[in-house]
Scaffold this motif. Structure first.
Motif, PDB file in Angstrom:
ATOM      1  N   SER A  31       0.830  -1.203   0.000  1.00  0.00           N
ATOM      2  CA  SER A  31       0.000   0.000   0.000  1.00  0.00           C
ATOM      3  C   SER A  31       0.863   1.250   0.000  1.00  0.00           C
ATOM      4  O   SER A  31       0.584   2.222  -0.713  1.00  0.00           O
ATOM      5  CB  SER A  31      -0.923   0.000   1.222  1.00  0.00           C
ATOM      6  OG  SER A  31      -1.680   1.185   1.274  1.00  0.00           O
ATOM      7  N   GLY A  32       1.941   1.241   0.782  1.00  0.00           N
ATOM      8  CA  GLY A  32       2.844   2.383   0.822  1.00  0.00           C
ATOM      9  C   GLY A  32       3.538   2.619  -0.505  1.00  0.00           C
ATOM     10  O   GLY A  32       3.727   3.760  -0.922  1.00  0.00           O
ATOM     11  N   VAL A  33       3.904   1.537  -1.177  1.00  0.00           N
ATOM     12  CA  VAL A  33       4.550   1.659  -2.485  1.00  0.00           C
ATOM     13  C   VAL A  33       3.596   2.295  -3.488  1.00  0.00           C
ATOM     14  O   VAL A  33       3.972   3.173  -4.269  1.00  0.00           O
ATOM     15  CB  VAL A  33       5.022   0.280  -2.991  1.00  0.00           C
ATOM     16  CG1 VAL A  33       5.439   0.362  -4.453  1.00  0.00           C
ATOM     17  CG2 VAL A  33       6.181  -0.225  -2.130  1.00  0.00           C
ATOM     18  N   GLU A  34       2.346   1.891  -3.467  1.00  0.00           N
ATOM     19  CA  GLU A  34       1.367   2.447  -4.396  1.00  0.00           C
ATOM     20  C   GLU A  34       1.116   3.923  -4.097  1.00  0.00           C
ATOM     21  O   GLU A  34       0.968   4.745  -5.011  1.00  0.00           O
ATOM     22  CB  GLU A  34       0.047   1.672  -4.316  1.00  0.00           C
ATOM     23  CG  GLU A  34      -0.985   2.112  -5.349  1.00  0.00           C
ATOM     24  CD  GLU A  34      -0.456   2.085  -6.776  1.00  0.00           C
ATOM     25  OE1 GLU A  34      -0.814   2.995  -7.559  1.00  0.00           O
ATOM     26  OE2 GLU A  34       0.306   1.162  -7.123  1.00  0.00           O
ATOM     27  N   THR A  35       1.081   4.274  -2.810  1.00  0.00           N
ATOM     28  CA  THR A  35       0.922   5.684  -2.445  1.00  0.00           C
ATOM     29  C   THR A  35       2.089   6.509  -2.959  1.00  0.00           C
ATOM     30  O   THR A  35       1.909   7.620  -3.466  1.00  0.00           O
ATOM     31  CB  THR A  35       0.830   5.821  -0.909  1.00  0.00           C
ATOM     32  OG1 THR A  35      -0.308   5.089  -0.441  1.00  0.00           O
ATOM     33  CG2 THR A  35       0.688   7.281  -0.496  1.00  0.00           C
ATOM     34  N   ALA A  36       3.299   5.959  -2.840  1.00  0.00           N
ATOM     35  CA  ALA A  36       4.481   6.662  -3.336  1.00  0.00           C
ATOM     36  C   ALA A  36       4.426   6.824  -4.851  1.00  0.00           C
ATOM     37  O   ALA A  36       4.774   7.891  -5.387  1.00  0.00           O
ATOM     38  CB  ALA A  36       5.744   5.914  -2.929  1.00  0.00           C
ATOM     39  N   ARG A  37       3.994   5.786  -5.535  1.00  0.00           N
ATOM     40  CA  ARG A  37       3.885   5.879  -7.001  1.00  0.00           C
ATOM     41  C   ARG A  37       2.888   6.959  -7.413  1.00  0.00           C
ATOM     42  O   ARG A  37       3.119   7.730  -8.348  1.00  0.00           O
ATOM     43  CB  ARG A  37       3.467   4.521  -7.569  1.00  0.00           C
ATOM     44  CG  ARG A  37       4.600   3.496  -7.618  1.00  0.00           C
ATOM     45  CD  ARG A  37       4.104   2.160  -8.100  1.00  0.00           C
ATOM     46  NE  ARG A  37       5.196   1.215  -8.254  1.00  0.00           N
ATOM     47  CZ  ARG A  37       5.029  -0.095  -8.331  1.00  0.00           C
ATOM     48  NH1 ARG A  37       3.821  -0.623  -8.253  1.00  0.00           N
ATOM     49  NH2 ARG A  37       6.088  -0.879  -8.486  1.00  0.00           N
ATOM     50  N   GLU A  38       1.761   7.022  -6.709  1.00  0.00           N
ATOM     51  CA  GLU A  38       0.748   8.024  -7.022  1.00  0.00           C
ATOM     52  C   GLU A  38       1.285   9.427  -6.775  1.00  0.00           C
ATOM     53  O   GLU A  38       1.036  10.344  -7.556  1.00  0.00           O
ATOM     54  CB  GLU A  38      -0.504   7.784  -6.174  1.00  0.00           C
ATOM     55  CG  GLU A  38      -1.618   8.807  -6.398  1.00  0.00           C
ATOM     56  CD  GLU A  38      -2.116   8.843  -7.837  1.00  0.00           C
ATOM     57  OE1 GLU A  38      -2.637   9.898  -8.241  1.00  0.00           O
ATOM     58  OE2 GLU A  38      -1.977   7.825  -8.558  1.00  0.00           O
ATOM     59  N   ALA A  39       2.045   9.587  -5.691  1.00  0.00           N
ATOM     60  CA  ALA A  39       2.646  10.888  -5.415  1.00  0.00           C
ATOM     61  C   ALA A  39       3.609  11.295  -6.519  1.00  0.00           C
ATOM     62  O   ALA A  39       3.644  12.453  -6.934  1.00  0.00           O
ATOM     63  CB  ALA A  39       3.372  10.848  -4.065  1.00  0.00           C
ATOM     64  N   MET A  40       4.387  10.353  -7.023  1.00  0.00           N
ATOM     65  CA  MET A  40       5.323  10.658  -8.095  1.00  0.00           C
ATOM     66  C   MET A  40       4.591  10.965  -9.404  1.00  0.00           C
ATOM     67  O   MET A  40       5.015  11.822 -10.178  1.00  0.00           O
ATOM     68  CB  MET A  40       6.286   9.477  -8.305  1.00  0.00           C
ATOM     69  CG  MET A  40       7.229   9.239  -7.131  1.00  0.00           C
ATOM     70  SD  MET A  40       8.225  10.694  -6.668  1.00  0.00           S
ATOM     71  CE  MET A  40       7.276  11.302  -5.234  1.00  0.00           C
ATOM     72  N   ARG A  41       3.465  10.272  -9.618  1.00  0.00           N
ATOM     73  CA  ARG A  41       2.679  10.583 -10.820  1.00  0.00           C
ATOM     74  C   ARG A  41       2.146  11.997 -10.744  1.00  0.00           C
ATOM     75  O   ARG A  41       2.116  12.722 -11.732  1.00  0.00           O
ATOM     76  CB  ARG A  41       1.536   9.573 -10.985  1.00  0.00           C
ATOM     77  CG  ARG A  41       1.957   8.222 -11.537  1.00  0.00           C
ATOM     78  CD  ARG A  41       0.748   7.419 -11.990  1.00  0.00           C
ATOM     79  NE  ARG A  41      -0.063   6.981 -10.861  1.00  0.00           N
ATOM     80  CZ  ARG A  41       0.113   5.820 -10.233  1.00  0.00           C
ATOM     81  NH1 ARG A  41       1.063   5.005 -10.609  1.00  0.00           N
ATOM     82  NH2 ARG A  41      -0.671   5.490  -9.233  1.00  0.00           N
ATOM     83  N   ARG A  42       1.715  12.432  -9.542  1.00  0.00           N
ATOM     84  CA  ARG A  42       1.126  13.752  -9.404  1.00  0.00           C
ATOM     85  C   ARG A  42       2.157  14.872  -9.495  1.00  0.00           C
ATOM     86  O   ARG A  42       1.817  16.002  -9.849  1.00  0.00           O
ATOM     87  CB  ARG A  42       0.369  13.862  -8.078  1.00  0.00           C
ATOM     88  CG  ARG A  42      -0.943  13.114  -8.065  1.00  0.00           C
ATOM     89  CD  ARG A  42      -1.786  13.542  -6.880  1.00  0.00           C
ATOM     90  NE  ARG A  42      -2.026  14.974  -6.854  1.00  0.00           N
ATOM     91  CZ  ARG A  42      -2.917  15.607  -7.622  1.00  0.00           C
ATOM     92  NH1 ARG A  42      -3.636  14.944  -8.499  1.00  0.00           N
ATOM     93  NH2 ARG A  42      -3.068  16.919  -7.534  1.00  0.00           N
ATOM     94  N   ILE A  43       3.393  14.562  -9.156  1.00  0.00           N
ATOM     95  CA  ILE A  43       4.396  15.625  -9.164  1.00  0.00           C
ATOM     96  C   ILE A  43       4.941  15.885 -10.566  1.00  0.00           C
ATOM     97  O   ILE A  43       5.603  16.884 -10.806  1.00  0.00           O
ATOM     98  CB  ILE A  43       5.546  15.295  -8.185  1.00  0.00           C
ATOM     99  CG1 ILE A  43       6.229  16.576  -7.714  1.00  0.00           C
ATOM    100  CG2 ILE A  43       6.577  14.356  -8.811  1.00  0.00           C
ATOM    101  CD1 ILE A  43       7.194  16.369  -6.605  1.00  0.00           C
TER     102      ILE A  43
END
Length: 316
Positions: free
Chosen positions: A73-85
Motif C-alpha cells: 500500500s505504501g509503495v502504491e501511495t508513493a507511485r501516485e505521489a510521483m505521478r502527481r508531481i
C-alpha cells in the motif's frame, strides 16, 4: 527479497489458486510457482499448504501477509505521489519567482495559470535569479521567472518584459535645481545623485544584473559614495529614510512610507528585464501555460512586452 515477489505472494494469498493468481498477474502459472518457492527458500518457511484441490496459507504465510499489505500500500501511495508531481500530467508545476516580485503579479499569475491548466497544481518558490538557475539545472524546478542579464546558457526562454527603474529617495533630498525631491515629479538624471550611497540587492542574488546596473550608473555619471546591500523592501525603505542611501526600483505599486518619494530617470537605461526560463527537455503544456500566465501578470504590474518571440525559442 524483491518487491515483485511480495506482490506475487499477496495476490496468491488473496486468490488461493495458482491459476487465478497467475491470470491477475498476467504471467504463466509455472513462473509464479517458482517465484513462490524462491520466496519460501529465502525466508526459510513454508507459506502455503498445497494439495491437488486447494491452496491454503500456513501460519507463517498469514503472518507475512499482515506485514506485506502495508508495504505494498505504501509503495502504491508513493507511485501516485510521483505521478502527481510530474508537471502537466494532472500533477504539479514547481516554479521560482524573484523575492521582490510586485504583489500585483502574483494574483494575476495564479489565476491565469489555474484557468489555463486547471488540473495542475502550482508550487511557487521565492528565489533569487541565481538560485532559480541552479535549481532549474538540477531538476528541482520546472520553470523560473528570472531577471536579465543572467547566465541562461542551455535554457530556453519566453517573451521578455521590461519595466523602467526610477529612484527611491528621501522627500527632502536636494534635486539638481536645489529644490527638495518631494516637490517635483519630473525625471532625475543619474549624475544628479553622484556621490550618494546606493542601496542595492546583494550581488550573489543576480551577479550579471548587479554588474550591469553598476556599469550603467558609472556610464551615466553616478559613482556611489558607498554601496550598501539589502533585499527586504522594508529594510531598504528604512535605510533610505535614515539617509543611508538611495535605491533603484520600479514605480511602487502602493504608497511609499511617509518621507520617501519615487522619481523616474531621465534616460530609460535601467530596467527590470524579466522572462520565464526552463530546461528544454522539460518544456510541456504546463510550462507553456505558466509562461503565458507570467506574461499576463507582468503586464498587469506595468511591464511592457518587448520580445513576443514564441516560448520555446532558445536564447542565451
Amino acid at each position: 527479497m524483491e518487491l515483485r515477489h511480495l506482490r506475487y505472494f499477496a495476490v496468491l494469498a488473496e486468490e488461493l489458486h495458482f491459476g487465478r493468481a497467475a491470470e491477475r498477474l498476467h504471467m504463466a502459472q509455472p513462473p509464479l510457482s517458482q517465484r513462490i518457492r524462491d520466496l519460501e527458500r529465502e525466508l526459510g518457511v513454508r507459506l502455503f499448504d498445497r494439495t491437488r484441490h486447494r491452496v491454503q496459507l500456513t501460519e507463517a504465510g498469514a503472518l507475512l501477509l499482515e506485514h506485506v499489505r502495508p508495504v505494498l500500500s505504501g509503495v502504491e501511495t508513493a507511485r501516485e505521489a510521483m505521478r502527481r508531481i510530474r508537471p502537466g500530467e494532472a500533477g504539479m508545476l514547481r516554479a521560482g519567482v524573484p523575492p521582490d516580485t510586485n504583489p500585483v503579479v502574483l494574483p494575476t499569475l495564479t489565476a491565469g495559470f489555474a484557468r489555463q491548466a486547471p488540473d495542475v497544481l502550482i508550487e511557487l518558490h521565492e528565489l533569487t535569479t541565481d538560485q532559480q538557475l541552479t535549481r532549474l539545472r538540477e531538476g528541482e524546478l520546472d520553470a523560473g521567472v528570472v531577471r536579465h542579464p543572467s547566465d541562461t546558457v542551455g535554457l530556453e526562454s519566453g517573451p521578455v518584459a521590461r519595466r523602467e527603474l526610477g529612484v527611491v529617495l528621501p522627500a527632502d533630498f536636494p534635486s539638481a535645481d536645489g529644490t527638495p525631491a518631494g516637490e517635483g515629479t519630473g525625471p532625475l538624471r543619474l549624475r544628479d545623485v553622484d556621490g550618494t550611497p546606493l542601496i542595492i540587492f546583494p550581488r550573489e542574488m543576480a551577479p550579471r544584473l548587479y554588474d550591469h546596473i553598476l556599469t550603467v550608473c558609472r556610464d551615466e555619471g553616478f559613482l556611489p559614495g558607498a554601496i550598501r546591500h539589502a533585499r527586504n523592501p522594508h529594510f531598504v525603505h528604512g535605510l533610505v529614510l535614515a539617509g543611508r542611501g538611495i535605491h533603484l526600483n520600479e514605480a511602487p505599486g502602493a504608497p511609499l512610507p511617509q518621507g520617501l518619494v519615487w522619481r523616474p530617470l531621465e534616460r530609460a537605461e535601467l530596467a527590470w528585464t524579466t522572462s520565464v526560463v526552463w530546461v528544454p527537455s522539460r518544456h510541456n503544456q504546463a510550462v507553456a501555460a505558466f509562461t503565458r500566465a507570467v506574461t499576463e501578470g507582468l503586464k498587469a504590474a506595468g511591464h511592457r512586452i518587448v520580445d513576443e518571440e514564441p516560448a520555446g525559442e532558445a536564447r542565451e
